[in-house]
Design an enzyme around this catalytic site. Structure first.
Site, PDB file in Angstrom:
ATOM      1  N   TYR A  52      -1.911   3.422  -0.975  1.00  0.00           N
ATOM      2  CA  TYR A  52      -1.065   4.556  -0.678  1.00  0.00           C
ATOM      3  C   TYR A  52       0.445   3.800  -0.201  1.00  0.00           C
ATOM      4  O   TYR A  52       0.422   3.089   0.510  1.00  0.00           O
ATOM      5  CB  TYR A  52      -1.728   5.494   0.060  1.00  0.00           C
ATOM      6  CG  TYR A  52      -2.779   6.174  -0.732  1.00  0.00           C
ATOM      7  CD1 TYR A  52      -3.915   5.491  -0.907  1.00  0.00           C
ATOM      8  CD2 TYR A  52      -2.508   7.425  -1.055  1.00  0.00           C
ATOM      9  CE1 TYR A  52      -4.928   6.224  -1.537  1.00  0.00           C
ATOM     10  CE2 TYR A  52      -3.485   8.208  -1.783  1.00  0.00           C
ATOM     11  CZ  TYR A  52      -4.662   7.457  -1.970  1.00  0.00           C
ATOM     12  OH  TYR A  52      -5.738   8.143  -2.606  1.00  0.00           O
ATOM     13  N   GLU A  53       1.399   4.909  -0.532  1.00  0.00           N
ATOM     14  CA  GLU A  53       2.759   4.102   0.015  1.00  0.00           C
ATOM     15  C   GLU A  53       3.113   4.108   1.261  1.00  0.00           C
ATOM     16  O   GLU A  53       3.734   3.522   1.993  1.00  0.00           O
ATOM     17  CB  GLU A  53       3.936   4.693  -0.649  1.00  0.00           C
ATOM     18  CG  GLU A  53       4.144   5.916  -0.608  1.00  0.00           C
ATOM     19  CD  GLU A  53       5.059   6.945  -1.632  1.00  0.00           C
ATOM     20  OE1 GLU A  53       5.487   6.201  -2.483  1.00  0.00           O
ATOM     21  OE2 GLU A  53       5.367   8.117  -1.478  1.00  0.00           O
ATOM     22  N   SER A  54       2.240   4.865   2.041  1.00  0.00           N
ATOM     23  CA  SER A  54       2.198   4.883   3.682  1.00  0.00           C
ATOM     24  C   SER A  54       1.842   3.724   4.191  1.00  0.00           C
ATOM     25  O   SER A  54       2.080   3.390   5.290  1.00  0.00           O
ATOM     26  CB  SER A  54       1.293   5.777   4.184  1.00  0.00           C
ATOM     27  OG  SER A  54      -0.161   5.661   3.559  1.00  0.00           O
ATOM     28  N   GLY A  55       1.570   2.609   3.287  1.00  0.00           N
ATOM     29  CA  GLY A  55       1.056   1.241   3.972  1.00  0.00           C
ATOM     30  C   GLY A  55      -0.409   0.631   4.030  1.00  0.00           C
ATOM     31  O   GLY A  55      -0.826  -0.151   4.330  1.00  0.00           O
TER      32      GLY A  55
END
Lengths: 263, 285, 285, 263
Positions: A52-55
């Protein structure tokens, strides 16, 4: 009219899940079907890597996140990195095999608009914007798109190119210096569409149970093309359906009745 | 050097009308309390910078505080559109809002470049993307070794960076854990910085050596505001208040209802109220 | 996808004559055992890449395995010069060694760019520095926003990256703690990678969420080699064997003594010997 | 000839320590006097921030490290970051007030050579090279240099410009776009030299106890200049000397008799 034992939404999610494999590294951006990714992980692809692009890298949530940055994603991840690192080392680094994107508007070449309806400077509707999509579309090995069919969404010409698909046809990606494959698969609530290797256009390759050619044509704003041999999408298996419904039930319980949004 | 002060003092000292300011947080640790304090202090003509402007920027834009917005995804996470932002962009209410729109990759790289003291960020991006045509701050550089044309955007160097973090120690070092987003970068990129924290501890003796810690001398002001991220969450302290995000969609849909809500819940409220708002939320591991 | 194998298998599968290879480690976690295995396998014509070539590269250069060296600081840490390296550069013994010399900033940025999939690194560096005149791989780009001229160097993308780490879990994820150097970057930048580890554990359940972890699918091969960093150190396992670094200065000072030492301690030795070498060292917290 | 109660080396280290303040953020590169930095920390500057290029920020070792990456540095640090982050966010980010450099060769303008003696391509002596020095010299607020005086080290013309000081005089830094101050202080075993704000040249500003102008001149390869009013460096205080000697004793005990090297 028979009542099917599954909904169109469920079929769409399960068809998308089937397209994912154990070795895939999947970038689950905002608006993308994390339900599909997690059904794949819980059925035939237990070793799939979800990012997920949140890391959060290699995450395995037991309930679907409400946002791309829910705590559950971090708690179950192999590692959680900063957002600059995510976009530099992981996405731009070419490590992601499949990027999932949704669309407010989509054209037949897989170009996507999630920015504005109308003119950019004086929009009719200001949409959220691209987020990670412009670079997801260029950096991932392949792009899968999921959306419900509608004439408003699947249009002849999109109002704004938020993320680039095949431009006006095959060859446009290479002309831009892109060596990734771009959109190869479109999974709707009615059908599976595949990108024609010659023209870059989406072509219907499989119809979901109960979906007709006519229904596909009527809910598509461009002239739908069909493959020479259109297949029948197998109905969801017991395991697929149970897995999806259990996931949704756990999610609803965890987040309250409103839970389960994919974005 | 970090000084401990009240949130009111911190925002008064560090934020002026006309400043560029980034209240950052990536779903996790969004500095709601600090944003509300800025709203109470009536700051205006701000350039708001954030990858994911959500409820707090919807509130600030709706209150007419923003002249300009630099962003890459403007949505209410898990819910949908931002209705005050839309009203400003589509109808100019309560004032016209200039926008500078990027992709996430561009913004993340631009903060990274700001933290690195560089004038620009270089990355592979915007290929075929419409934003490159409408945003004059998207340019390119050519690699002198391969000839590849790469995207370039200006580094982000806000006048003020504001974040929420789990804890500070008595010396003023700040610890951020979990989804760390661009929080370290925004503090290092900004000229001044404010950090709200859940609590102050004696020291970080048992913390992992590679945990995300901002040394005290990189921070201007620290304010202790328990619950200060609500309705966002603070890993290890409290979970996300999802109903509040859903509720916002209805509140923001109507100008009058919005104004009334802001009056009661922000203008007439205090930083101390945040502790009560998270009291009933599930503690996350 | 990481596969567990013996160190001999790992080096045989991943390293070929003529390859570019980076055995990285910044004082901490230097992959001595892996380098010795490469020496035993008689690999040749290598391009050796490393910020701080120290004893292992002195050994490989002295054995005539290296055609070219890319580096930024060539010293025996805490001791002085590298005598085999000097002999190669000053006298061409045992063979001529091409060098491509950078600063630390350039190398660190070049690894970062390699991990990021970029063709070059851009940074503010080499201002007035002599290296910019003698190294044709130091070029520049101009910022299209400010006109500032910045340094550019090619990204580092070794054929093989080799590191030593504290532990792997059964799935093959790797944990690095303490001084992490450029280890993550070199693995992500390299086409193939070998990681030697002190031990394999069931899982990393209690590890900090933001610890430096390389997921299994970023690694080619893992070999369990306890003590594999000796005489460097592995935080949490054993301290640095300082006398060995001092001793090296004498060994490397003489060609014959060097050859004899290599015969006994490397060519006739095995990876398993490293465990004995660290048995008596103080365990570091 | 009296036996002094302190050595020239001790005087050099203590004079360097005195030049550091509580608010300084000090980059301690390879070969730099970490003894001086740690004496400052243990005496008048307890809150000084010491950064070693291995990634350790705000470190407080109880013994001197043998290398810039000793475990003790990490164990006592506020945080330990990766080396790319160290050079990007911390050094290039302009957060370091003082960079300490040593030199194999130094000229009067603070230009330093640690690369080669002789020609670059066919060197007489191949030295270790610059490491972090080229960017330390340009990115830190000010540069302090420490070295023992000798005609071989302090030369009219250095063989290679590893790191740039003031070039051929004041103004050269600005011409390169450098807005940091460059070398401002040279601390030797005989004297303290300061950079002349007009010419960029090092000028003797203070003589250590027992050091004469003649000794300075004889051990300097360029024509030494003296300030109009040359001061006397105060002798080490009891506290300074005890602190330094205790540090060295702890270091020797920890590392064995060979311990205590600064590099």
């Amino acid at each position: 009219m028979t009542t099917p034992s599954f909904s169109r939404d469920e079929m769409m999610t399960i068809a998308a899940a089937r397209a994912l494999g154990n070795d895939d590294v999947c970038f689950v951006g905002i608006g993308a079907p994390s339900a599909a990714c997690n059904v794949a992980r819980l059925t035939h692809a237990p070793n799939i890597t979800l990012i997920y692009e949140s890391g959060t890298i290699g995450t395995a949530p037991s309930v679907l996140p409400l946002s791309i940055g829910d705590g559950e994603l971090c708690e179950t991840a192999v590692t959680t990195v900063s957002v600059p690192e995510m976009f530099r080392y992981w996405l731009q680094g070419g490590r992601v095999t499949i990027g999932f994107l949704g669309a407010a508007q989509l054209d037949r070449f897989g170009n996507i608009n999630t920015t504005v309806i109308g003119d950019y400077d004086t929009p009719t509707v200001r949409l959220p914007g691209g987020g990670g999509a412009p670079e997801i579309a260029s950096s991932c090995g392949r792009i899968f798109i999921t959306m419900k069919q509608s004439r408003r969404g699947m249009v002849e010409t999109i109002d704004f190119v938020t993320s680039f698909g095949h431009g006006t046809g095959q060859g446009d990606r290479r002309a831009l210096g892109l060596d990734t494959r771009g959109p190869t698969l479109l999974i709707t609530d009615l059908a599976i569409w595949k990108s024609d290797p010659e023209t870059g256009e989406f072509v219907v390759s499989s119809l979901h149970p109960g979906a007709t050619r006519q229904a596909v044509v009527e809910t598509c704003g461009w002239t739908a093309r069909f493959a020479d041999a259109v297949e029948d999408t197998p109905a969801p298996s017991e395991l697929e359906l149970t897995t999806l419904r259990d996931l949704k039930a756990r999610t609803a319980k965890a987040h309250g009745a409103s839970g389960g949004s994919d974005s | 050097m970090a000084r401990f002060m009240t949130l009111a003092e911190a925002m008064k000292e560090t934020l002026s009308d006309g400043d560029s300011v980034a209240f950052e947080g990536f779903t996790h640790l969004i500095p709601h309390a600090a944003a509300h304090e800025a709203i109470r202090q009536g700051k205006t003509d701000l350039t708001l910078i954030r990858m994911t402007p959500d409820v707090i920027y919807d509130q600030m834009i709706g209150m007419g505080m923003a002249r300009r917005l630099v962003f890459s995804y403007a949505g209410n996470p898990g819910v949908g559109l931002l209705r005050r932002l839309r009203d400003a962009v589509e109808n100019g209410w309560p004032r016209k809002l200039e926008i500078e729109e990027h992709s996430h990759a561009a913004m993340a790289n631009a903060y990274e470049a700001g933290a690195s003291g560089l004038p620009m960020a270089v990355f592979r991006g915007y290929k075929g993307a419409g934003l490159a045509k409408v945003n004059p701050n998207i340019k390119s550089v050519t690699c002198p070794f391969t000839g590849e044309v790469l995207a370039a955007v200006p580094a982000l160097r806000p006048d003020l960076g504001v974040i929420h973090a789990q804890k500070a120690n008595r010396q003023g070092d700040v610890l951020i854990e979990g989804i760390v987003g661009v929080q370290k970068e925004v503090v290092l990129a900004a000229k001044r910085s404010v950090v709200t924290v859940e609590e102050v501890v004696e020291d970080f003796a048992d913390v992992h050596p590679n945990a995300c810690v901002l040394p005290r001398w990189t921070i201007s002001a620290i304010a202790v505001v328990p619950g200060g991220a609500h309705p966002s969450y603070a890993q290890g302290y409290y979970g996300r208040d999802n109903p509040s995000y859903l509720e916002w969609d209805g509140i923001a849909a109507d100008r009058d209802r919005f104004r009334a809500w802001m009056e009661t819940n922000v203008l007439q409220a205090k930083p101390e109220d945040f502790a009560d708002r998270v009291a009933m939320l599930e503690k996350r591991p």
